[in-house]
Design an enzyme around this catalytic site. Structure first.
Site, mmCIF file in Angstrom:
data_model
loop_
_atom_site.group_PDB
_atom_site.id
_atom_site.type_symbol
_atom_site.label_atom_id
_atom_site.label_comp_id
_atom_site.label_asym_id
_atom_site.label_seq_id
_atom_site.Cartn_x
_atom_site.Cartn_y
_atom_site.Cartn_z
ATOM 1 N N HIS A 17 -12.924 3.563 0.258
ATOM 2 C CA HIS A 17 -12.910 2.584 1.370
ATOM 3 C C HIS A 17 -13.656 1.298 0.982
ATOM 4 O O HIS A 17 -14.121 0.563 1.862
ATOM 5 C CB HIS A 17 -13.599 3.120 2.641
ATOM 6 C CG HIS A 17 -12.944 4.291 3.293
ATOM 7 N ND1 HIS A 17 -13.667 5.323 3.856
ATOM 8 C CD2 HIS A 17 -11.651 4.588 3.522
ATOM 9 C CE1 HIS A 17 -12.861 6.204 4.374
ATOM 10 N NE2 HIS A 17 -11.608 5.795 4.181
ATOM 11 N N ASN B 192 0.867 -1.189 0.000
ATOM 12 C CA ASN B 192 0.000 0.000 0.000
ATOM 13 C C ASN B 192 0.901 1.235 0.000
ATOM 14 O O ASN B 192 1.464 1.600 1.030
ATOM 15 C CB ASN B 192 -0.878 -0.051 1.257
ATOM 16 C CG ASN B 192 -1.841 1.127 1.337
ATOM 17 O OD1 ASN B 192 -1.798 2.040 0.510
ATOM 18 N ND2 ASN B 192 -2.688 1.109 2.339
ATOM 19 N N ARG C 55 -2.711 -2.104 -3.349
ATOM 20 C CA ARG C 55 -3.895 -1.286 -3.125
ATOM 21 C C ARG C 55 -3.830 -0.087 -4.079
ATOM 22 O O ARG C 55 -2.820 0.613 -4.124
ATOM 23 C CB ARG C 55 -3.921 -0.774 -1.688
ATOM 24 C CG ARG C 55 -5.110 0.103 -1.448
ATOM 25 C CD ARG C 55 -5.047 0.820 -0.155
ATOM 26 N NE ARG C 55 -6.204 1.681 -0.043
ATOM 27 C CZ ARG C 55 -6.218 2.811 0.632
ATOM 28 N NH1 ARG C 55 -5.142 3.207 1.270
ATOM 29 N NH2 ARG C 55 -7.281 3.540 0.682
ATOM 30 N N ARG D 232 -11.280 16.769 7.209
ATOM 31 C CA ARG D 232 -12.060 17.101 5.999
ATOM 32 C C ARG D 232 -13.470 17.550 6.371
ATOM 33 O O ARG D 232 -14.081 16.993 7.275
ATOM 34 C CB ARG D 232 -12.158 15.874 5.081
ATOM 35 C CG ARG D 232 -10.872 15.565 4.362
ATOM 36 C CD ARG D 232 -10.969 14.273 3.579
ATOM 37 N NE ARG D 232 -9.924 13.353 3.990
ATOM 38 C CZ ARG D 232 -9.901 12.055 3.718
ATOM 39 N NH1 ARG D 232 -10.870 11.512 3.020
ATOM 40 N NH2 ARG D 232 -8.911 11.299 4.141
ATOM 41 N N GLU E 272 -8.336 -4.644 5.543
ATOM 42 C CA GLU E 272 -8.250 -4.429 4.097
ATOM 43 C C GLU E 272 -7.142 -5.279 3.484
ATOM 44 O O GLU E 272 -7.264 -5.769 2.370
ATOM 45 C CB GLU E 272 -8.003 -2.943 3.812
ATOM 46 C CG GLU E 272 -9.225 -2.098 4.121
ATOM 47 C CD GLU E 272 -8.925 -0.627 4.290
ATOM 48 O OE1 GLU E 272 -9.113 0.115 3.335
ATOM 49 O OE2 GLU E 272 -8.518 -0.225 5.393
#
Ligand code: AMP
Length: 418
Positions: free
Chosen positions: A195, A22, A106, A256, A399
């Site tokens: 996600h 990743n 990923r 965010r 993940e």
């Protein structure tokens, strides 16, 4: 295929070790899994790529960590260092690179092109290059990692697993923005969602834990970490998700803003006298619970501040929870009901307080949290009351395991064809 070759292949597949990579802009996370029993053999983190560089490598079961600091010019040097660590005499888990049966990467954005993981080829890389303008921060380091691995391990099958893929089943009414339609046709402006690997993993685990077929369930998955999103999953398929064209839309997050009236963007620009890209920077990096509280993007700091009576920290937590509840309500309406709500990721897995605030007074919707069972961190558990119509579950996300599974499945298929 003759029996001996077939048996050898089966043995090779059973013992396949899969490397999951990743790559971020200046970091690289990796794991090696043995697919025989999906056990984790090693994991590591390389940071400050392009600055001064360091690796923290951990062989599972060995108490001490292997830490090295050295200059790392780029992702290729980082991947070389990772391969050295994986083959280290004491801390390594492979004796040669040939032991890695496949590598799963990923990748954040695949646009509308891929609804599932794929074997990486030159054509796939071209598509990912085309998607850079949709994910300028994420896709370039993902691509750099893939290119470096291909150069160093040219014979190892590489598979790309996309954050956007799971959300490709969204119907047009969920993904279409009410903008002139030509913008979608010309520039592919639509909602994509992110996600996806995490939402898919926890939905499948939820079905296992409840002992019900995924196809018979309506599930709302809440991935609440530094980045946060909620997804509506009906019969195993994503039908809506809170992130959109970029990961800025939807929930309030650590830094965010999430959903906003778009007019605010030019209003801030004019009032503050700053450039448009600086406003976007504020929305991505200085907003969310950090912006509201003025203290931190980390909910642990906010919970501590609330204890000390800080009102803005309390407001930040309330605004965050309000937005999660807002999406849960919307998705219950979209699916005409819900059977299970899942909490995952850093905050969702660890904060009993946040799960409590989100689930307060939803009894009329059949959602009843058990305050005793909820008092747990980071463990798979059903945390709803026995009389709750809707099951509430805490499921740590994984993940990497999901990426390893897809990588294994696709690599096995590929090896069978050669
Ligand atoms: P992630 O992005 O999934 O790694 O989640 C990171 C975020 O989870 C952190 O920024 C914290 O806000 C939150 N978090 C992690 N552990 C806890 C905890 N024990 N209590 C509250 N929040 C936590």
């Amino acid at each position: 295929m003759c029996h001996i070759v077939y048996a050898e292949r089966e043995r090779e597949y059973k013992n396949m070790k899969v490397l999951v990579v990743n790559c971020g802009s200046s970091s690289l996370k990796y794991q090696v899994l043995n697919m025989k029993n999906e056990s984790l053999l090693a994991k590591g983190l390389i940071e400050r790529i392009g600055i001064d560089g360091s690796i923290t490598h951990e062989k599972i079961g060995l108490d001490e960590k292997f830490v090295v600091k050295k200059p790392l010019k780029d992702h290729k040097e980082a991947i070389m260092l990772m391969l050295e660590a994986l083959q280290d005499k004491q801390h390594g888990v492979i004796s040669s690179m040939d032991e890695l049966g496949a590598i799963g990467h990923r990748v954040v954005h695949a646009g509308e092109k891929y609804a599932m993981s794929v074997m990486i080829s030159d054509d796939v890389l071209n598509v990912l290059e085309d998607c850079i303008e949709l994910a300028p921060l994420h896709n370039p380091p993902n691509i750099m990692g893939i290119r470096a691995c291909r150069e160093l391990l040219p014979n190892t099958p590489m598979i790309a697993v996309f954050d956007t893929a799971f959300h490709q089943t969204m119907p047009a009414e969920s993904y279409t923005y009410a903008l002139p339609y030509e913008y979608y046709e010309r520039y592919k402006i639509r909602r994509y969602g992110f996600h996806g690997t995490s939402h898919k993993y926890v939905a499948e685990r939820a079905a296992d834990m409840l002992g019900v077929n995924l196809m018979d369930l309506k599930i709302i998955t809440c991935h609440l970490g530094n980045g946060a999103s909620v997804t509506a999953i009906k019969r195993g398929k994503c039908i809506d998700t809170s992130m959109g064209f970029t990961p800025l839309e939807g929930l309030v997050m650590g830094t965010r803003s999430g959903d906003l009236d778009p007019s605010i963007v030019s209003y801030i620009r004019d009032k503050e006298g700053i450039h448009l890209h600086d406003v976007i920077d504020v929305l991505n990096k200085k907003s969310g619970v950090l912006g509201i509280s003025g203290i931190s993007s980390d909910f642990r700091d906010l919970e501590d501040a609330v204890e000390e009576g800080n009102e803005r920290a309390a407001l930040a937590i309330k605004v965050f929870a309000h937005k999660v509840r807002f999406y849960i309500g919307a998705y219950i309406a979209e699916m005409n009901g819900v059977d299970a709500i899942v909490f995952t990721a850093g905050l969702g897995e660890n904060s009993a307080q946040m799960r409590g605030v989100i689930c307060t007074e939803l009894g009329n919707l059949g959602i009843k949290l058990d305050l005793v069972k909820n008092n747990v961190r980071g463990k798979e558990r059903i945390i709803s009351r026995d009389d709750s119509k809707v099951a509430i579950l805490l499921i740590p996300t994984n993940e990497e395991l999901m990426i390893a599974r897809d990588t294994y499945r696709i690599a096995k298929k590929y090896k069978d064809t050669i």
